[in-house]
Design a protein around this motif. Sequence first.
Motif, short mmCIF file in Angstrom:
data_model
loop_
_atom_site.label_atom_id
_atom_site.label_comp_id
_atom_site.label_asym_id
_atom_site.label_seq_id
_atom_site.Cartn_x
_atom_site.Cartn_y
_atom_site.Cartn_z
N LYS A 1 7.00 2.39 2.13
CA LYS A 1 7.21 3.45 0.87
C LYS A 1 6.89 2.64 -0.40
CE LYS A 1 9.78 6.96 -0.99
NZ LYS A 1 9.71 6.48 -2.36
N ARG A 2 7.46 1.54 -0.56
CA ARG A 2 7.55 0.69 -1.86
C ARG A 2 6.06 0.20 -1.88
NH1 ARG A 2 9.20 0.06 -6.74
NH2 ARG A 2 9.04 -2.07 -7.27
N VAL A 3 5.30 -0.03 -0.97
CA VAL A 3 3.99 -0.99 -1.04
C VAL A 3 3.03 0.40 -1.49
CG1 VAL A 3 2.11 -2.06 0.00
CG2 VAL A 3 4.44 -2.83 0.50
N ASP A 4 3.08 1.43 -0.78
CA ASP A 4 2.36 2.63 -1.17
C ASP A 4 2.52 2.87 -2.67
OD1 ASP A 4 1.06 2.65 1.42
OD2 ASP A 4 2.66 4.17 1.89
N ASP A 5 3.75 2.93 -3.12
CA ASP A 5 3.96 3.11 -4.36
C ASP A 5 3.22 2.25 -5.45
OD1 ASP A 5 5.48 5.56 -3.74
OD2 ASP A 5 7.48 4.64 -4.33
N LEU A 6 3.44 1.22 -5.15
CA LEU A 6 3.18 0.03 -6.01
C LEU A 6 1.61 0.03 -6.20
CD1 LEU A 6 5.63 -2.90 -5.01
CD2 LEU A 6 5.13 -2.18 -7.29
N LEU A 7 0.80 0.07 -5.15
CA LEU A 7 -0.59 0.12 -4.93
C LEU A 7 -1.02 1.36 -5.67
CD1 LEU A 7 -1.52 -0.92 -1.35
CD2 LEU A 7 -1.73 -2.36 -3.29
#
Lengths: 343, 216
Positions: free
Chosen positions: A119-125
């Motif tokens: 979730k975090r990585v998707d948000d950041l990307l």
Amino acid sequence: MITFDQVTKIYNGKEQQVKALDQVNLQIEKGEIYGVIGFSGAGKSSLIRCVNLLERPTSGKVIVDGQDILNLSAKELREAKRSIGMIFQHFNLLNSKTVYTNVAMPLLLANIPKNEVKKRVDDLLAFVGLADKANSYPDQLSGGQKQRVGIARALATKPKVLLCDEATSALDPETTKSILQLLKKVNEEYNLTILIITHEMGVIREICDKVAVLDSGKVVEAGSVFDVFSQPRTEIAKNFVRSVMHDEIPESVYQLVKAQDERHQIYRIVFVGSSAGAPLLSQIAKQYAVEVNVLFGSITELQGIPFGNLIVKFDGDEKEINRVIMHIHQQDVTIKEVLADVS
Amino acid sequence: MLVDNQQIVAALWETILMVGISLLFSFVIGLILGILLVVTRKGHLWENKVVFTVLNAFINIFRSIPFIILMVAVIPFTRLVVGTSIGTAAAIVPMILYAGPYIARLIENSLLEVDPGVMEAAQAMGATPWQIIIRFLIPEALSSLLLGITIATIGLVGASAMAGAVGGGGLGDLAITYGYQRFDTTVMLITVGILVVMVQGLQSTGNFISKKIRRR
């Protein structure tokens, strides 16, 4: 947010000791974008590396978010580093891993559950505009995209401080601009404190609130970007300001300066803020018996404040010119006579 | 021809066994030594002058002994470990002692190629030294590491043939006993042919996998 207190760093070389940092004191407030500028070898890299102890100061204190990081145990320090993100000149991404894994790495190191990581990585990307590149490898990306990955990775653990080590020095001007805008966005949306070291004054002008000039390991000048740009005190600061403000006098004007006499006098007028908008020169032309000839001019915006720089020639009677100078002095502007032997 | 197909197949199998088992052990030894050689050097994760100097010298000593001499020199040790000094099992012991330090050097080389910037990023993220080795150093070096292992494997094929000289079994043994000592040119050609094909196959496979992993 970050305090440098009498920080000194000495490298023990074979022949001699090198003092990379010499009793540096700096105070960086929460939410600020703070720039440190200096030539190569001035100690910038050592300074920024003392914040997350990639290099240990020889003496002095470094306080980050209220913690004296020099007094932390190895474990506490690793913990503290999660709230200090860092991006690099050469990005330093793992070439063998996808963009996704690169960004996820700080979270994987902290043993965060897989679904949270995703979730975090998707948000950041999405935040850095690389949502479609999750499965690409770094060698398939441009320099600017790699730095975006670097930024996303640095933000993964929700840090309070972001360290930028010459983050745009390997990028072309266009890309530099877009990366700086991204950093500004990071600063605004996450209220992140950002410490930037650079040798490019353009970077400081573009996004920094405050600036410190580092020379031979010493802070020789520090203050708000506006103050340092409008009134640099040291020679080195003046040089840096000149590198982006283009206020050096062109050769053609210089020739005119050489030829000046009582009837033709050349002045530099510096306008700041609201005075930049005032029709000073046209007023002078109307009120006094002098002819105003603008030889050179530039207007730059600093921190949203207009900053103008004009070189003008006054033609007329010496007494009349003196009255004009008096008039200008009463306004909120700076005027200086330009002489042939100084620029 | 003085040998039948069955003998050739058996010899081939012995060679594969010798190379495979010694590769496995020497890889483990080489990996540990190679990592230690890198992380104990100056300015690295676990800087330790004593460990580095001792290890470095130790590896150099083993690397400087020609395999044929090493094989004979370690006979007492071989006997201690496998109970005999002739046969396939006995050949594996000196092969491990030969290839272990060799692989250590190859792995050291690959790990040193890893961009110091990546290590710096790892440290900035708060990775433990162990995490740095497992998650940064090895994955980044993997492609080059695999090429190194390929070279070592081919070296082991050569060593296994040499082991034939002291009764180690395998293709080398066959070539020496029949091809050389009994002048059977056909056996000689067949064994050489098989060895050539083996080495070609190993190198191509190594290149292929390394290329697949490489991402730059």
